[in-house]
Design a protein around this motif. Sequence first.
Motif, mmCIF file in Angstrom:
data_model
loop_
_atom_site.group_PDB
_atom_site.id
_atom_site.type_symbol
_atom_site.label_atom_id
_atom_site.label_comp_id
_atom_site.label_asym_id
_atom_site.label_seq_id
_atom_site.Cartn_x
_atom_site.Cartn_y
_atom_site.Cartn_z
ATOM 1 N N UNK A 6 0.788 -1.239 0.000
ATOM 2 C CA UNK A 6 0.000 0.000 0.000
ATOM 3 C C UNK A 6 0.818 1.286 0.000
ATOM 4 N N UNK A 7 2.090 1.207 0.417
ATOM 5 C CA UNK A 7 2.858 2.426 0.651
ATOM 6 C C UNK A 7 4.164 2.462 -0.121
ATOM 7 N N UNK A 8 4.661 3.680 -0.304
ATOM 8 C CA UNK A 8 5.980 3.908 -0.883
ATOM 9 C C UNK A 8 6.740 4.808 0.099
ATOM 10 N N UNK A 9 7.938 4.378 0.497
ATOM 11 C CA UNK A 9 8.807 5.163 1.366
ATOM 12 C C UNK A 9 9.984 5.607 0.519
ATOM 13 N N UNK A 10 10.273 6.894 0.548
ATOM 14 C CA UNK A 10 11.326 7.434 -0.303
ATOM 15 C C UNK A 10 12.023 8.571 0.420
ATOM 16 N N UNK A 11 13.166 8.978 -0.114
ATOM 17 C CA UNK A 11 13.860 10.128 0.441
ATOM 18 C C UNK A 11 12.997 11.378 0.289
ATOM 19 N N UNK A 49 17.010 15.906 7.179
ATOM 20 C CA UNK A 49 16.941 14.521 6.719
ATOM 21 C C UNK A 49 17.795 14.301 5.478
ATOM 22 N N UNK A 50 17.862 15.273 4.596
ATOM 23 C CA UNK A 50 18.764 15.154 3.448
ATOM 24 C C UNK A 50 20.206 15.028 3.942
ATOM 25 N N UNK A 51 20.556 15.769 4.987
ATOM 26 C CA UNK A 51 21.894 15.685 5.567
ATOM 27 C C UNK A 51 22.110 14.336 6.254
ATOM 28 N N UNK A 52 21.079 13.819 6.912
ATOM 29 C CA UNK A 52 21.188 12.494 7.550
ATOM 30 C C UNK A 52 21.470 11.404 6.517
ATOM 31 N N UNK A 53 20.794 11.473 5.381
ATOM 32 C CA UNK A 53 21.046 10.466 4.341
ATOM 33 C C UNK A 53 22.529 10.465 3.978
ATOM 34 N N UNK A 54 23.099 11.660 3.854
ATOM 35 C CA UNK A 54 24.509 11.783 3.463
ATOM 36 C C UNK A 54 25.448 11.354 4.588
ATOM 37 N N UNK A 55 25.152 11.773 5.818
ATOM 38 C CA UNK A 55 26.062 11.512 6.944
ATOM 39 C C UNK A 55 25.899 10.126 7.556
ATOM 40 N N UNK A 56 24.649 9.709 7.771
ATOM 41 C CA UNK A 56 24.364 8.464 8.495
ATOM 42 C C UNK A 56 23.988 7.309 7.584
ATOM 43 N N UNK A 57 23.609 7.622 6.351
ATOM 44 C CA UNK A 57 23.142 6.588 5.449
ATOM 45 C C UNK A 57 21.669 6.258 5.641
ATOM 46 N N UNK A 58 21.002 6.999 6.533
ATOM 47 C CA UNK A 58 19.569 6.797 6.770
ATOM 48 C C UNK A 58 18.996 8.053 7.414
ATOM 49 N N UNK A 59 17.688 8.102 7.477
ATOM 50 C CA UNK A 59 16.942 9.209 8.078
ATOM 51 C C UNK A 59 15.468 8.928 7.878
ATOM 52 N N UNK A 60 14.637 9.890 8.221
ATOM 53 C CA UNK A 60 13.204 9.716 8.002
ATOM 54 C C UNK A 60 12.910 9.698 6.507
ATOM 55 N N UNK A 61 11.972 8.863 6.115
ATOM 56 C CA UNK A 61 11.530 8.788 4.731
ATOM 57 C C UNK A 61 10.180 9.470 4.586
ATOM 58 N N UNK A 62 9.935 10.046 3.436
ATOM 59 C CA UNK A 62 8.597 10.502 3.093
ATOM 60 C C UNK A 62 7.758 9.258 2.811
ATOM 61 N N UNK A 63 6.518 9.266 3.275
ATOM 62 C CA UNK A 63 5.606 8.138 3.063
ATOM 63 C C UNK A 63 4.471 8.619 2.173
ATOM 64 N N UNK A 64 4.218 7.858 1.112
ATOM 65 C CA UNK A 64 3.112 8.194 0.224
ATOM 66 C C UNK A 64 2.364 6.921 -0.152
#
Length: 104
Positions: A6-11, A49-64
């Motif tokens: 039902x869902x899509x999780x994305x940056x 969150x864009x910075x988390x993706x770069x620094x940690x390799x993860x972060x909150x995702x947008x859910x649609x």
Amino acid sequence: MIETERLRLRHFSPDDLDDLASILSDAETMQYYARPFTRDEARLWIDQNLQRYANDGFGLWAVESRDGGEFLGDCGPVRRLVDGRDEVEIGWQVKRTRWRQGIA
């Protein structure tokens, strides 16, 4: 990107600002925060969150939704400092019109 039935999780993208700001500015949705967020704070949320993706390799995702791409909120792992220790928590916000539908 992660997809379920039902869902899509994305940056996050800067284009998510209007949808995210409407969720983070809702007092009931943000009842466990000090206060609802301003539009500028929602923009900072995306930027962090864009910075988390770069620094940690993860972060909150947008859910649609998969059936039309309706923006529903966010979810995912986030690093937090808790009692002086680096911890990873799972966070989420879902727009109120979609509460109690098994999204979180």
